[in-house]
Design a protein around this motif. Structure first.
Motif, PDB file in Angstrom:
ATOM      1  N   PRO A 181       4.302  12.970  -3.689  1.00  0.00           N
ATOM      2  CA  PRO A 181       3.576  13.841  -2.755  1.00  0.00           C
ATOM      3  C   PRO A 181       2.255  14.301  -3.361  1.00  0.00           C
ATOM      4  O   PRO A 181       2.182  14.650  -4.533  1.00  0.00           O
ATOM      5  N   GLY A 182       1.204  14.291  -2.556  1.00  0.00           N
ATOM      6  CA  GLY A 182      -0.121  14.678  -3.036  1.00  0.00           C
ATOM      7  C   GLY A 182      -0.902  13.535  -3.640  1.00  0.00           C
ATOM      8  O   GLY A 182      -2.021  13.722  -4.108  1.00  0.00           O
ATOM      9  N   LYS A 183      -0.318  12.330  -3.637  1.00  0.00           N
ATOM     10  CA  LYS A 183      -1.005  11.161  -4.171  1.00  0.00           C
ATOM     11  C   LYS A 183      -0.951  10.038  -3.135  1.00  0.00           C
ATOM     12  O   LYS A 183      -0.099  10.039  -2.243  1.00  0.00           O
TER      13      LYS A 183
ATOM     14  N   HIS B  49      -4.097  16.778   2.011  1.00  0.00           N
ATOM     15  CA  HIS B  49      -2.764  16.250   1.789  1.00  0.00           C
ATOM     16  C   HIS B  49      -2.581  15.015   2.659  1.00  0.00           C
ATOM     17  O   HIS B  49      -3.406  14.699   3.509  1.00  0.00           O
ATOM     18  N   ILE B  50      -1.484  14.323   2.435  1.00  0.00           N
ATOM     19  CA  ILE B  50      -1.199  13.097   3.166  1.00  0.00           C
ATOM     20  C   ILE B  50      -0.547  13.450   4.502  1.00  0.00           C
ATOM     21  O   ILE B  50       0.442  14.169   4.551  1.00  0.00           O
TER      22      ILE B  50
ATOM     23  N   CYS C 211      -0.910   6.436  -8.887  1.00  0.00           N
ATOM     24  CA  CYS C 211      -1.594   6.541  -7.599  1.00  0.00           C
ATOM     25  C   CYS C 211      -2.770   7.500  -7.718  1.00  0.00           C
ATOM     26  O   CYS C 211      -2.891   8.253  -8.689  1.00  0.00           O
ATOM     27  N   LEU C 212      -3.635   7.495  -6.716  1.00  0.00           N
ATOM     28  CA  LEU C 212      -4.789   8.382  -6.693  1.00  0.00           C
ATOM     29  C   LEU C 212      -4.361   9.761  -6.198  1.00  0.00           C
ATOM     30  O   LEU C 212      -3.485   9.887  -5.337  1.00  0.00           O
TER      31      LEU C 212
ATOM     32  N   ALA D 277       0.861  -1.193   0.000  1.00  0.00           N
ATOM     33  CA  ALA D 277       0.000   0.000   0.000  1.00  0.00           C
ATOM     34  C   ALA D 277       0.892   1.237   0.000  1.00  0.00           C
ATOM     35  O   ALA D 277       1.922   1.274   0.663  1.00  0.00           O
ATOM     36  N   GLY D 278       0.503   2.257  -0.784  1.00  0.00           N
ATOM     37  CA  GLY D 278       1.344   3.442  -0.926  1.00  0.00           C
ATOM     38  C   GLY D 278       2.305   3.328  -2.095  1.00  0.00           C
ATOM     39  O   GLY D 278       3.122   4.215  -2.312  1.00  0.00           O
TER      40      GLY D 278
END
Length: 203
Positions: free
Chosen positions: A114-116, A134-135, A126-127, A99-100
């Motif tokens: 970054p941002g996905k 943000h993450i 990725c989404l 995941a990730g």
């Protein structure tokens, strides 16, 4: 006297060469999913394939392409790995990206930018986070530059600031309520003393 006759020299008969007939060569026919090793047909191993069924036969079976695999002998094609999975180096099974991460060109697992994000392993992309979000939770092995870490801390602080202000106001209100309750107690006490004084005067 008459001269003696000269002997007639006859050439010896040269042998006529007879060509040797070639020995018959056995016909070899290899099925699809096999190769010819020079003597016989050999079945393709797991993780490999061959589509040829007529001469010239291949001298080895091909390895399944990246992102594909097979689990049986003597196959003519390979199966595609599921989304977010990569084929092993010997192409005998598919393994998950974490995941990730996402599967990039069916060749490697790559972390989201970054941002996905990827709640589960994805393929090729990725989404994207929604606008204004943000993450916050990062993968343990993901290393951030100090500037990015500072920006994340500042954003969290800004998000928590209204809650801190609200908590301070609640404490102020609670303190004021305690003061009011104390004043009411004193007022009741004064009223009781005054009532007692009036009663004594009337007597």
């Amino acid at each position: 006297p008459l001269p003696s006759a000269l002997p007639t020299i006859l050439p010896s008969q040269a042998p006529t060469p007879v060509p040797t007939s070639p020995s018959p060569v056995p016909t070899v026919h290899c099925e699809s999913g096999s190769y010819f090793d020079g003597a016989s047909c050999v079945t393709c191993a797991i993780g490999r394939f061959s589509k040829f069924s007529s001469p010239p036969y291949p001298t080895s079976c091909e390895l399944c392409p990246s992102g594909r695999y097979n689990t049986q002998l003597n196959l003519t094609n390979c199966l595609k790995c599921a989304v977010g999975k990569l084929s092993s180096s010997d192409r005998t099974y598919c393994a998950d990206c974490e995941a990730g991460e996402f599967s990039h060109n069916d060749t490697e697992c790559v972390e989201c930018q970054p941002g996905k994000y990827a709640p589960q392993a994805l393929s090729n992309e990725c989404l994207s986070c929604a606008a204004g979000s943000h993450i916050l939770i990062l993968r343990p092995k993901q290393q951030l530059a100090p500037r990015v870490m500072l920006e994340s801390i500042q954003r969290v602080t800004q998000w928590l600031a209204p809650l801190v202000t609200l908590a301070s106001r609640v404490r102020v209100v609670q303190s004021n309520v305690q003061i009011v309750n104390r004043d009411l107690f004193h007022l009741r006490l004064v009223q009781q003393v005054a009532s007692l004084v009036l009663l004594v005067i009337m007597l």
